[in-house]
Design an enzyme around this catalytic site. Structure first.
Site, mmCIF file in Angstrom:
data_model
loop_
_atom_site.group_PDB
_atom_site.id
_atom_site.type_symbol
_atom_site.label_atom_id
_atom_site.label_comp_id
_atom_site.label_asym_id
_atom_site.label_seq_id
_atom_site.Cartn_x
_atom_site.Cartn_y
_atom_site.Cartn_z
ATOM 1 N N GLY A 164 -4.324 2.883 9.360
ATOM 2 C CA GLY A 164 -3.030 3.566 9.368
ATOM 3 C C GLY A 164 -2.314 3.632 10.713
ATOM 4 O O GLY A 164 -1.233 3.063 10.892
ATOM 5 N N ILE A 217 -2.864 2.312 13.596
ATOM 6 C CA ILE A 217 -2.694 1.019 14.277
ATOM 7 C C ILE A 217 -1.523 0.261 13.659
ATOM 8 O O ILE A 217 -0.690 -0.317 14.362
ATOM 9 C CB ILE A 217 -4.013 0.211 14.233
ATOM 10 C CG1 ILE A 217 -5.014 0.853 15.202
ATOM 11 C CG2 ILE A 217 -3.774 -1.259 14.572
ATOM 12 C CD1 ILE A 217 -6.404 0.266 15.174
ATOM 13 N N LYS A 222 4.153 12.573 5.107
ATOM 14 C CA LYS A 222 4.675 11.561 4.181
ATOM 15 C C LYS A 222 3.656 11.212 3.097
ATOM 16 O O LYS A 222 3.032 10.165 3.108
ATOM 17 C CB LYS A 222 5.106 10.282 4.898
ATOM 18 C CG LYS A 222 5.982 9.424 3.982
ATOM 19 C CD LYS A 222 5.661 7.941 4.006
ATOM 20 C CE LYS A 222 4.339 7.507 3.527
ATOM 21 N NZ LYS A 222 4.067 7.635 2.083
ATOM 22 N N LEU A 225 8.048 7.305 -3.261
ATOM 23 C CA LEU A 225 7.847 7.070 -4.691
ATOM 24 C C LEU A 225 7.776 5.591 -5.028
ATOM 25 O O LEU A 225 8.191 5.174 -6.115
ATOM 26 C CB LEU A 225 8.995 7.732 -5.470
ATOM 27 C CG LEU A 225 9.231 9.235 -5.208
ATOM 28 C CD1 LEU A 225 10.520 9.696 -5.878
ATOM 29 C CD2 LEU A 225 8.048 10.060 -5.720
ATOM 30 N N GLY A 258 11.772 4.670 -4.595
ATOM 31 C CA GLY A 258 12.357 5.162 -3.352
ATOM 32 C C GLY A 258 11.640 6.376 -2.802
ATOM 33 O O GLY A 258 10.413 6.351 -2.648
ATOM 34 N N SER A 273 9.029 -8.465 -4.326
ATOM 35 C CA SER A 273 7.778 -8.097 -3.673
ATOM 36 C C SER A 273 6.800 -9.270 -3.549
ATOM 37 O O SER A 273 6.506 -9.959 -4.514
ATOM 38 C CB SER A 273 7.126 -6.967 -4.465
ATOM 39 O OG SER A 273 5.855 -6.695 -3.941
ATOM 40 N N VAL A 300 1.182 -4.208 0.637
ATOM 41 C CA VAL A 300 0.344 -3.663 1.705
ATOM 42 C C VAL A 300 1.213 -3.296 2.906
ATOM 43 O O VAL A 300 2.041 -4.083 3.347
ATOM 44 C CB VAL A 300 -0.735 -4.678 2.134
ATOM 45 C CG1 VAL A 300 -1.599 -4.095 3.243
ATOM 46 C CG2 VAL A 300 -1.590 -5.066 0.950
ATOM 47 N N ASP A 345 2.965 2.676 5.968
ATOM 48 C CA ASP A 345 2.897 2.692 7.435
ATOM 49 C C ASP A 345 4.203 2.207 8.065
ATOM 50 O O ASP A 345 4.659 2.744 9.073
ATOM 51 C CB ASP A 345 1.730 1.823 7.932
ATOM 52 C CG ASP A 345 0.378 2.429 7.565
ATOM 53 O OD1 ASP A 345 0.282 3.667 7.507
ATOM 54 O OD2 ASP A 345 -0.570 1.653 7.323
#
Ligand code: ATP
Ligand code: MG
Length: 310
Positions: A40, A42, A184, A224, A228, A247, A251, A255
């Site tokens: 996370g 990094i 978040k 979400l 969004g 997409s 991944v 972050d």
């Protein structure tokens, strides 16, 4: 100049492979092999640096894999502050099967951390100079659930704002302690946090604002995914649709979103602008394959689309 530090207690070396088709027993040969520093905090630092900021990574590192992780961070020109541990840093794998378009992810639990090691980490954090501290990722085994709460409270005393992206008991304890600038959670993490299975945006906004008004965190962003996200502060609740993207791999969405938001907030932008920039960055992460993170040009382009819509 914006200076942030990030904390990654359970970092990884992320290895990505791309193969035509998975079959058992036979060797699965691949020409491409790619290794990136991950985990996370990094990941947040990598996106933050791409956006032009300075990021310092505090993380735990051990064994020969820890040494490899240190070297990978140097390649990415990240200022690093490893805390040495006995255990071996984990290696995670992402495997993409071209024929089906499916992505498989292998994520080991990672090393067990001793009490002396996490105390050293707390000490290290107490002397890191930054405006924002971004904590992202799960707690490794051996570290107590209130660790992030402790870190956030120490940081606040020194005038450092803490942003937290985590889950489960670690998130719960930190929210209960109430020294956070921003959290978040995604929908599942948020539902767990409040102990209710809501998914209606109006209800989510109300529940998130209750948390802000209780003083636990100044900003709550519930992301979400393709729907969004919702931003709540004591004063307002804002909803934002996800950018429309084709997409490739989801991944790093979370972050990338956190990094972009903190980049705006640290630059003194409004909560609303930071939020839209974050939503754009989450979408931008989907445009890059495997464990690749959001690219600045994509973030700006998707953000401009929001601006032109309003
Ligand atoms: N399918 C999608 N289409 C467009 N945007 C998306 C999509 N998935 C995610 N995003 C963007 O990325 C943001 C963060 O994604 P998400 O809510 O999935 O976070 P997360 O579950 O924390 O992700 P991670 O698995 O990286 O931790 C979303 O709020 C949205 O802006
Ligand atoms: Mg997440």
């Amino acid at each position: 100049m914006m200076n942030i530090a990030t904390l990654t207690l359970n970092p990884t070396i992320d290895v990505a492979y791309s193969l035509d088709r998975f079959v058992h027993s036979d060797k699965l040969r691949t020409a491409e092999q790619k290794a990136d520093p991950g985990g996370g905090g990094i990941n947040v630092a990598r996106v933050f640096v791409r956006l032009g900021g300075n990021a310092r990574c505090v993380y735990m590192s051990g064994g020969s894999t820890g040494a490899a992780l240190d070297a990978l961070l140097d390649l990415h020109q990240i200022v690093r502050e490893p805390v040495s541990i006995e255990g071996e840093t984990r290696i995670s794998a992402t495997m993409f099967e071209q024929s089906s378009g499916h992505e498989y992810r292998i994520v080991p639990a990672g090393p067990v951390i001793s009490e002396a090691e996490w105390h050293t980490c707390l000490d290290r954090l107490s002397s890191v100079e930054c405006d924002y501290l971004v904590i992202s990722g799960s707690l490794p085994r051996g570290i107590p659930a209130d660790f992030y709460a402790q870190v956030a409270s120490d940081a606040k005393q020194r005038g450092v704002r803490t942003v937290l992206d985590s889950s489960g008991d670690a998130l719960k304890a930190a929210v209960a302690a109430g020294k956070l600038e921003m959290v978040k959670p995604n929908l599942k993490e948020f539902q767990q946090l409040i102990g209710e299975d809501i998914s209606d945006p109006i209800l989510i906004g109300k529940a998130a604002q209750d948390i802000a008004r209780s003083g636990s965190a100044r900003l709550i962003v519930v992301s979400l995914g393709e729907r969004g996200g919702i931003l709540a502060s004591a004063e307002h609740v804002i909803e934002c649709a996800a950018p429309k993207v084709a997409s490739v791999s989801s991944v790093g969405a979370g972050d990338s979103c956190v990094a972009a938001m903190v980049h705006c907030l640290a630059a003194g932008k409004s909560n609303e602008e930071a939020f839209r920039y974050g939503m754009a960055a989450g979408g931008a992460a989907l445009l890059t394959p495997g464990t690749d993170l959001a690219r600045p040009a994509d973030i700006r382009r998707l953000f401009e689309q929001y601006v032109s819509e309003t």
